[in-house]
Design an enzyme around this catalytic site. Sequence first.
Site, PDB file in Angstrom:
ATOM      1  N   LYS A 121      64.205  31.403   2.757  1.00  0.00           N
ATOM      2  CA  LYS A 121      64.863  31.074   3.213  1.00  0.00           C
ATOM      3  C   LYS A 121      66.378  32.163   3.314  1.00  0.00           C
ATOM      4  O   LYS A 121      66.768  32.295   2.451  1.00  0.00           O
ATOM      5  CB  LYS A 121      65.654  29.863   2.887  1.00  0.00           C
ATOM      6  CG  LYS A 121      64.056  28.950   2.464  1.00  0.00           C
ATOM      7  CD  LYS A 121      63.516  28.453   4.076  1.00  0.00           C
ATOM      8  CE  LYS A 121      62.063  27.466   3.358  1.00  0.00           C
ATOM      9  NZ  LYS A 121      61.366  27.374   4.720  1.00  0.00           N
TER      10      LYS A 121
ATOM     11  N   ASP B  13      62.420  33.388   6.662  1.00  0.00           N
ATOM     12  CA  ASP B  13      62.433  32.219   7.502  1.00  0.00           C
ATOM     13  C   ASP B  13      63.342  31.742   7.288  1.00  0.00           C
ATOM     14  O   ASP B  13      64.857  31.828   6.981  1.00  0.00           O
ATOM     15  CB  ASP B  13      61.694  31.234   6.468  1.00  0.00           C
ATOM     16  CG  ASP B  13      61.555  30.028   7.126  1.00  0.00           C
ATOM     17  OD1 ASP B  13      61.859  29.583   8.690  1.00  0.00           O
ATOM     18  OD2 ASP B  13      60.274  29.010   7.196  1.00  0.00           O
TER      19      ASP B  13
ATOM     20  N   GLU C 148      60.287  34.547  10.253  1.00  0.00           N
ATOM     21  CA  GLU C 148      59.658  33.315  11.147  1.00  0.00           C
ATOM     22  C   GLU C 148      61.014  32.176  11.254  1.00  0.00           C
ATOM     23  O   GLU C 148      61.837  32.228  10.825  1.00  0.00           O
ATOM     24  CB  GLU C 148      59.506  32.185   9.475  1.00  0.00           C
ATOM     25  CG  GLU C 148      58.683  30.657   9.715  1.00  0.00           C
ATOM     26  CD  GLU C 148      57.120  30.286   8.632  1.00  0.00           C
ATOM     27  OE1 GLU C 148      57.202  31.700   7.494  1.00  0.00           O
ATOM     28  OE2 GLU C 148      57.575  29.472   8.232  1.00  0.00           O
TER      29      GLU C 148
ATOM     30  N   GLU D 167      54.690  26.058  13.502  1.00  0.00           N
ATOM     31  CA  GLU D 167      55.474  24.414  12.109  1.00  0.00           C
ATOM     32  C   GLU D 167      56.027  23.572  13.144  1.00  0.00           C
ATOM     33  O   GLU D 167      55.308  22.263  12.820  1.00  0.00           O
ATOM     34  CB  GLU D 167      55.980  24.965  11.574  1.00  0.00           C
ATOM     35  CG  GLU D 167      57.995  25.511  11.393  1.00  0.00           C
ATOM     36  CD  GLU D 167      57.472  24.906   9.700  1.00  0.00           C
ATOM     37  OE1 GLU D 167      58.496  26.057   8.914  1.00  0.00           O
ATOM     38  OE2 GLU D 167      58.154  23.615   9.364  1.00  0.00           O
TER      39      GLU D 167
ATOM     40  N   ASP E  47      50.733  23.581  11.715  1.00  0.00           N
ATOM     41  CA  ASP E  47      51.131  22.683  10.748  1.00  0.00           C
ATOM     42  C   ASP E  47      49.848  21.280  10.411  1.00  0.00           C
ATOM     43  O   ASP E  47      49.544  21.343  11.451  1.00  0.00           O
ATOM     44  CB  ASP E  47      52.034  22.075  11.140  1.00  0.00           C
ATOM     45  CG  ASP E  47      52.369  21.008  10.042  1.00  0.00           C
ATOM     46  OD1 ASP E  47      53.247  21.371   9.532  1.00  0.00           O
ATOM     47  OD2 ASP E  47      52.410  20.081  10.006  1.00  0.00           O
TER      48      ASP E  47
ATOM     49  N   HIS F  67      51.715  26.838   7.960  1.00  0.00           N
ATOM     50  CA  HIS F  67      52.842  26.432   7.594  1.00  0.00           C
ATOM     51  C   HIS F  67      52.599  25.138   6.079  1.00  0.00           C
ATOM     52  O   HIS F  67      51.539  24.237   7.430  1.00  0.00           O
ATOM     53  CB  HIS F  67      53.234  25.461   7.926  1.00  0.00           C
ATOM     54  CG  HIS F  67      54.764  24.880   7.826  1.00  0.00           C
ATOM     55  ND1 HIS F  67      54.550  23.593   8.161  1.00  0.00           N
ATOM     56  CD2 HIS F  67      56.050  25.028   6.709  1.00  0.00           C
ATOM     57  CE1 HIS F  67      55.746  23.051   6.925  1.00  0.00           C
ATOM     58  NE2 HIS F  67      56.524  23.963   6.677  1.00  0.00           N
TER      59      HIS F  67
END
Lengths: 444, 444
Positions: B220, B248, B274, B301, B324, B351
């Site tokens: 992240k 991400d 992402e 997602e 997702d 995701h």
Amino acid sequence: MSRITGLRVRDIRFPTSREHDGSDAMNPAPDYSAAYVEIATDALDGHVGSAFVFTIGRGNEVQEAAIAALREHVVGADAEAVLADMGDTWRRLVHDSQLRWLGPEKGVMHMAIGAVVNALWDLRAKRAGQPLWALLADMSPAELVDLVDFRYLTDAITPADALGLLEAAVPLRAERKRRLEQRGYPAYTTTPGWLGYDDEKLARLCREAVDDGFAQIKLKVGGDVDEDVRRMGLARATVGPDIRIAVDANQRWDVDEAVTWIERLRPFDVAWVEEPTSPDDVLAHAEIARRIAPIPVATGEHMANRVIAKQLIQARAMSVLQIDATRVAGVNENLAILLLAAKHGVRVCPHAGGVGLCEAVQHLSMFDAVALTGDLDTRCIEYVDHLHEHFVTPVDVRDGRYWPPTAPGAGTEMLGGSLDTYSFPDGPVWSAADETIPDAVRVA
Amino acid sequence: MSRITGLRVRDIRFPTSREHDGSDAMNPAPDYSAAYVEIATDALDGHVGSAFVFTIGRGNEVQEAAIAALREHVVGADAEAVLADMGDTWRRLVHDSQLRWLGPEKGVMHMAIGAVVNALWDLRAKRAGQPLWALLADMSPAELVDLVDFRYLTDAITPADALGLLEAAVPLRAERKRRLEQRGYPAYTTTPGWLGYDDEKLARLCREAVDDGFAQIKLKVGGDVDEDVRRMGLARATVGPDIRIAVDANQRWDVDEAVTWIERLRPFDVAWVEEPTSPDDVLAHAEIARRIAPIPVATGEHMANRVIAKQLIQARAMSVLQIDATRVAGVNENLAILLLAAKHGVRVCPHAGGVGLCEAVQHLSMFDAVALTGDLDTRCIEYVDHLHEHFVTPVDVRDGRYWPPTAPGAGTEMLGGSLDTYSFPDGPVWSAADETIPDAVRVA
């Protein structure tokens, strides 16, 4: 100082499907409804901020639950602080990190935030003793810019751009306000054009629209192309060549279908084609706009947020942007969209009708007419003559124009008697006519 | 024949925010939650169809209300008819003309439809005695095409296109199924990379990921650029040059900011970037993708529906599409998206994580691996080792691969004990720890 002491939500539904009012290609039997919110404080003035999300029936209780989920963001808060910094208030609501997952920034949860934001604006305007449009048009450019969240917008407009647009209008505000009060704001009417009406009613309502001073009407299309051609021909023959006729497909088509259908209507002089396809489909709108030019494409009433608005503008996907008072997160987000449109030279002709949408959205256009673009020539606000009698300060539409509200507030307060009568499912309109209650709700 | 006799919705929440699991730049303190639905019939087999919408805490009760609003669309219906024609069932749910207004086709109401659709698929698969992926991969191309609503898609894929893709795969299905069962489906892991973890935990989890056989991990980013550069450096030093590292940003950036930030990370060999910006912003994703090439952009997602998916593909806005299981309207809409991606040569890397997203989405990828693209080389499914123990048939992830489920159903059924323990607000996990209950919910 005062505290916000309560947030009340009510499920208000009007049985409009019984009369086919509001029927279009995607919405054959709407029951115009409002998830209605009231925000109270312990101030001695007794003012209550009121607003709503407009829905068309089933699911209004879901919208109600979403508004209730915001209760703890406002109840108990210092009312002066919340109202004085509406930019911060908006950001706290929209950026709740857990609630945000339910959108993000779209659909039920985002509209719920819009209702709470709009109720707070109603409260602020009542406290200020001003109609919302005038309150906004009296704010400084810096205050207005601070209301807007520019996240995701800076590739199309920066805070400095917005400040420049607003500052340029400051010296013109007083004169523009006088002009607005003298001339009113142009309206157009959708009253004649619902799909459920027969020819006699269509022609009669077209004539009445012209007699009432409207320079533009709108017909719903998208059910059956031959039928649409016939109805368009009837409307054109009735109103003559000088009245503009827009058509509204309510998201009915794919790209090729839209182009083919519109070609059939082209000979009747189409003022604009509204919502030809999915409201999320920026690229399809752009392709349709390119292929049906110079007929304008209009869209926006189901535009989920300012990010979709930005892309519609960037892709030249439409030339008429139709903001809605209760689809996005309230006054602040519509201000962002007005600024985007002003920067890029797109005209804004708001969606209205439903329950109270005319009452609410006129304030945004009138703010724009005074403190932003000043455009009273190429813009107009939709008008439908339904359900205004349920509002404390119904719109004043005469001679084909909206006349600026003078009462304090945002225009979004409904009459107590109407709220009680149309409460769902316990109000007398519903409990006395149980057979008309949608099954989905009766049993749930 | 049998009738659908009940639809039950439950508010299930896990207090994950207490451990900083799942923390990222936009979601600092999520409580992973499920608006959980069970659909029962009067059939003697006793099968219940179970599914859920994943949320991150507050507002789970709004999602619950939206699922409940669909009760009358299914309760009382002929179960065989509903399950035999899932294309028609999907269209009836999505095109309810009143509920549609609450999206349209996005947000809380659309996700609610997804949960009901997925619960019906779970029921159908249990009745058939097959895992969902195998059930789907055994259906005829014509049956599969009929599951998809092509409205708004025909400028990118037609029913004939879809039929052609599926028919071409029919002769390959048996061999691909054997290969899937022998090799498993590639997984990557996000477990090491949450923002809330300290360096020691980050490095340890990176090492464990490599030891566990994962060829890709994900970090992240988006909180602080210098910190991200440091953490990325630490991760790269820990895993060496041969393990792919994706990053991400969870929608943190505007366009220029994204490009600047990613340039700082480029030296560490970024597998993909992402959600660099708003999930609605097709044009911004396209601009970022162009400017950071050849680093791939990944998104999806939070993609609201198939119309956004279509545009992301048309605009070349990403090269990794992350479906997702609970964001769109269930299996049918994800099938539409898989078909769009297959037609246009975009790889799909779902995701997952959250609550049960791994359990649910693996079926879609495995269907694709057998009956659509057959791609087991460039695709992978996200894996996070949270909360699997609450499911009746938890995922089997070993050696960096998902191994195909063999139990009948869609993998979405939770254990009764977990449902009771984590029920909000009355389950013992919440009632015994009142101080951790979000304020917004405690008082509402």
